[in-house]
Design an enzyme around this catalytic site. Structure first.
Site: not given
Ligand code: MN
Length: 238
Positions: A112, A215, A217
């Site tokens: 990001c 993202h 993760e």
């Protein structure tokens, strides 16, 4: 062999009227599980005095959460008061660390804001607000469904991203109101959203310079490829 060390510049917010520093646990967990030592670079004025201690001894840099980068870093004059969240000191400390890592060709993985910084440092620019740019054709942030909102991205063949996911399209999480406007000339786009927004980049001439708008993760169970993003970065440290 000595364990590898990865710098992560933290983020600040105010809790009980005092500034505190934080980093999401998920990153610390992923690194430590791989035997990597996460080294948190705190946001404090005096950190600038000891920054050389951090950049003397590290093997890579992970850029995680954070607010909007100051527009002057990419030659724009947007009204900072209209930014979602802006921490000039975080910009200063994090950009100093990334600049060092780039000069030293140390692996860099940025999510990001981290991808935005990579783009800026190679000469790219950002949209002040992606929804203004795309006339709300695709929603890139849904505050009410923060963790579950997804949009599709199309993955560019013959890129590291394609090697990780091995699919032409995937559904990704999306938590951002800024995005890449002009891609830096040396960077290669690895994925685009349906509105054309670039959602992943890498630099082909570096050992590992990778930026993702989404993202992985926070959606590890969705695709096997999510873990491979981290594996690529961790392997590059060695
Ligand atoms: Mn998005």
């Amino acid at each position: 062999m000595k364990a590898k060390r990865v710098l992560i510049v933290s983020r600040r917010y105010t809790r009980k009227d005092k500034l505190i520093n934080w980093v999401s646990e998920v990153y610390l967990q992923i690194l430590a599980e791989a035997g990597i030592v996460p080294v948190i670079v705190p946001i404090a004025e005096a950190t600038k005095l000891i920054l050389s201690e951090y950049i003397d001894n590290y093997d890579g840099l992970l850029m995680v959460e954070g607010g909007d980068v100051g527009p002057h870093y990419y030659g724009e004059h947007y009204d900072i008061s209209k930014l979602d969240e802006h921490d000039a000191l975080k910009d200063e400390i994090e950009i100093a660390c990334v600049s060092h890592a780039l000069n030293a060709n140390k692996p860099i993985l940025g999510f990001c804001r981290g991808m935005h910084i990579i783009n800026i440092l190679f000469g790219g620019t950002l949209h002040f607000d992606v929804h203004e740019a795309n006339n709300n054709s695709i929603c890139h942030i849904d505050y009410a469904h923060y963790d579950t909102h997804r949009h599709q991205i199309s993955i560019v063949p013959n890129t590291p991203l394609w090697d990780w996911y091995r699919q032409d399209t995937i559904q990704v999480n999306t938590y951002h109101h800024q995005g890449i406007k002009d891609l830096a000339p040396e960077l290669v786009a690895m994925a685009t959203a349906p509105d054309g927004l670039i959602e992943a980049v890498y630099h082909p001439a570096y050992n590992c310079v990778v930026g993702l708008q989404f993202h992985p993760e926070r959606m590890l169970k969705d695709y096997m490829g999510n873990a491979l993003v981290f594996k690529y970065f961790i392997d590059a440290l060695k």
